[in-house]
Design a protein around this motif. Structure first.
Motif, short mmCIF file in Angstrom:
data_model
loop_
_atom_site.label_atom_id
_atom_site.label_comp_id
_atom_site.label_asym_id
_atom_site.label_seq_id
_atom_site.Cartn_x
_atom_site.Cartn_y
_atom_site.Cartn_z
N ALA A 11 -29.30 15.39 -2.10
CA ALA A 11 -30.17 14.93 -1.02
C ALA A 11 -31.62 14.79 -1.47
O ALA A 11 -32.31 13.82 -1.11
CB ALA A 11 -30.07 15.90 0.16
N PHE A 12 -32.09 15.73 -2.26
CA PHE A 12 -33.47 15.66 -2.75
C PHE A 12 -33.67 14.45 -3.65
O PHE A 12 -34.67 13.70 -3.52
CB PHE A 12 -33.84 16.94 -3.50
N CYS A 13 -32.75 14.23 -4.58
CA CYS A 13 -32.89 13.08 -5.49
C CYS A 13 -32.81 11.76 -4.73
O CYS A 13 -33.58 10.82 -4.99
CB CYS A 13 -31.81 13.15 -6.57
N VAL A 23 -42.62 3.41 -1.07
CA VAL A 23 -44.07 3.52 -1.27
C VAL A 23 -44.51 2.71 -2.48
O VAL A 23 -45.60 2.12 -2.51
CB VAL A 23 -44.48 5.00 -1.39
N GLY A 24 -43.71 2.69 -3.47
CA GLY A 24 -44.05 1.97 -4.68
C GLY A 24 -44.58 2.85 -5.78
O GLY A 24 -44.73 2.39 -6.92
N GLU A 25 -44.87 4.07 -5.49
CA GLU A 25 -45.35 5.00 -6.51
C GLU A 25 -45.01 6.43 -6.08
O GLU A 25 -44.93 6.72 -4.89
CB GLU A 25 -46.87 4.87 -6.70
N PRO A 26 -44.82 7.30 -7.06
CA PRO A 26 -44.51 8.71 -6.70
C PRO A 26 -45.76 9.45 -6.23
O PRO A 26 -46.73 9.60 -6.98
CB PRO A 26 -43.98 9.29 -8.02
N VAL A 27 -45.73 9.90 -5.01
CA VAL A 27 -46.84 10.68 -4.45
C VAL A 27 -46.29 12.02 -3.96
O VAL A 27 -45.09 12.20 -3.77
CB VAL A 27 -47.53 9.92 -3.30
N VAL A 28 -47.22 12.95 -3.67
CA VAL A 28 -46.80 14.31 -3.31
C VAL A 28 -46.04 14.33 -2.00
O VAL A 28 -45.02 15.01 -1.86
CB VAL A 28 -48.03 15.23 -3.24
N ALA A 34 -38.84 14.62 0.78
CA ALA A 34 -37.51 14.74 0.17
C ALA A 34 -37.03 16.18 0.20
O ALA A 34 -35.84 16.45 0.41
CB ALA A 34 -37.56 14.23 -1.27
N LEU A 35 -37.96 17.13 0.06
CA LEU A 35 -37.60 18.55 0.12
C LEU A 35 -37.11 18.91 1.52
O LEU A 35 -36.12 19.63 1.69
CB LEU A 35 -38.80 19.40 -0.27
N VAL A 36 -37.79 18.41 2.55
CA VAL A 36 -37.37 18.68 3.93
C VAL A 36 -36.00 18.07 4.21
O VAL A 36 -35.12 18.70 4.83
CB VAL A 36 -38.42 18.12 4.92
N VAL A 37 -35.78 16.85 3.72
CA VAL A 37 -34.48 16.21 3.92
C VAL A 37 -33.38 17.00 3.22
O VAL A 37 -32.28 17.17 3.76
CB VAL A 37 -34.53 14.75 3.38
N ALA A 38 -33.65 17.51 2.03
CA ALA A 38 -32.66 18.28 1.30
C ALA A 38 -32.31 19.57 2.04
O ALA A 38 -31.13 19.96 2.12
CB ALA A 38 -33.17 18.60 -0.09
N VAL A 39 -33.32 20.23 2.59
CA VAL A 39 -33.07 21.47 3.35
C VAL A 39 -32.23 21.17 4.59
O VAL A 39 -31.29 21.90 4.92
CB VAL A 39 -34.39 22.14 3.73
N LEU A 40 -32.57 20.08 5.32
CA LEU A 40 -31.79 19.71 6.50
C LEU A 40 -30.36 19.33 6.13
O LEU A 40 -29.42 19.62 6.88
CB LEU A 40 -32.47 18.54 7.22
N ALA A 41 -30.17 18.73 4.97
CA ALA A 41 -28.82 18.36 4.54
C ALA A 41 -27.98 19.60 4.26
O ALA A 41 -26.79 19.66 4.60
CB ALA A 41 -28.90 17.48 3.29
N VAL A 42 -28.63 20.60 3.62
CA VAL A 42 -27.91 21.86 3.36
C VAL A 42 -27.52 22.53 4.67
O VAL A 42 -26.44 23.12 4.79
CB VAL A 42 -28.77 22.79 2.49
N MET A 43 -28.37 22.44 5.68
CA MET A 43 -28.08 23.06 6.97
C MET A 43 -27.08 22.27 7.79
O MET A 43 -26.54 22.79 8.77
CB MET A 43 -29.39 23.22 7.77
N SER A 44 -26.82 21.03 7.43
CA SER A 44 -25.95 20.17 8.23
C SER A 44 -24.57 19.98 7.62
O SER A 44 -23.60 19.78 8.36
CB SER A 44 -26.61 18.78 8.41
#
Length: 282
Positions: A11-13, A23-28, A34-44
């Protein structure tokens, strides 16, 4: 844990790649999202083993049971109340220094075979079904021992197994649990009482042996009385029986027998001829 780690990484990747592509570029903030989405995926996203049944609550109320395999929940809305193992469970329990009906302290060890057949009841009807089954089994065992004497507990082991199974099943069926069998492994009686019970059993066996011997003696005496009546009415039969006994005695010992003169008259030729004629007439 391995499955949750796998879901988190995937999910994070995936979220990171999608965010960078948009966005076109990697930003913080893309990686934070992506970290929030990964956590929600683990919980779901969850997985249940083949032998598991998962009870899901939604806003504190029963929603459904899931499993085995993959299942999904809504984060912060759905909660996993219980993941019940539906395999056959083996629980050892015992009763130490429990008094029987005749006030004898004994120790009993037993094994309980049981399984969860309704995960919903196991989650909603009892707080901790595993500990509750163990305590219910111990209580039933102590009650059963208290109603029987020490000798009955030692002898009626199969009946005690069936009684325990019925009592425990009556309690646990309300929790969605069925009892397959109960087996008594060991019964420990104090050594002093063991000697007394052994002496009592030996006396009982001796009593039975004496009763059997008395019955045999009674039958033999009846048979002897009948034989005496037969020989009394038939002197020839008595003499023949006497000769037969004498012959068997000489045959078995291989020796010689000294016959008194008065007794030997029964074996004279004239006597034997008379016996023969008597038998022919009969």
């Amino acid at each position: 844990m391995a499955f949750s780690a796998f879901v988190f990484v995937v999910a994070f990747c995936a979220a990171s790649l999608i965010g960078v592509a948009l966005v076109g570029e990697p930003v913080v903030w893309v990686f934070l999202a992506a970290l929030v989405v990964a956590v929600l995926a683990v919980m779901s996203i969850h997985i249940a083993m083949q032998w598991e049944k998962v009870v899901v609550l939604r806003l504190g109320k029963f929603s459904r049971t899931k499993g085995p395999g993959l299942y999904f929940t809504i984060p912060f809305i759905d909660q996993i109340a219980l993941s019940a193992d539906q395999r056959v469970m083996v629980t050892g329990f015992g009763a130490e220094a429990t008094l029987t009906s005749d006030l004898v302290p004994i120790n009993v060890d037993a094994v309980l075979f049981w399984m969860v057949w309704d995960a919903e009841k196991a989650a909603l009807e009892v707080e901790n079904y595993y500990n509750s089954v163990n305590l219910a089994a111990q209580t039933a065992l102590r009650d059963a021992i208290g109603r029987a004497s020490a000798s009955e507990v030692a002898v009626r082991r199969n009946q005690l197994d069936e009684e325990l199974q019925e009592v425990i099943e009556d309690k646990t069926s309300q929790w969605g649990i069925t009892v397959l069998s109960v087996e008594i492994r060991d019964i420990v009686i104090p050594e002093s009482l063991q000697e007394v019970m052994s002496a009592e059993a030996q006396a009982e066996r001796e009593k039975n042996a004496r009763m059997v011997l008395a019955e045999v003696e009674k039958d033999i005496s009846s048979m002897l009385v009948e034989a005496a009546d037969q020989y009394k009415e038939n002197e020839v039969a008595l003499r023949l029986r006497t000769m037969h006994l004498l012959y068997e005695s000489v045959k078995n010992t291989g020796g010689t027998v000294v016959i008194p003169s008065a007794y030997s008259e029964g074996f004279s030729d004239s006597t034997l001829d008379a016996l023969t004629e008597s038998l022919k007439k009969r």
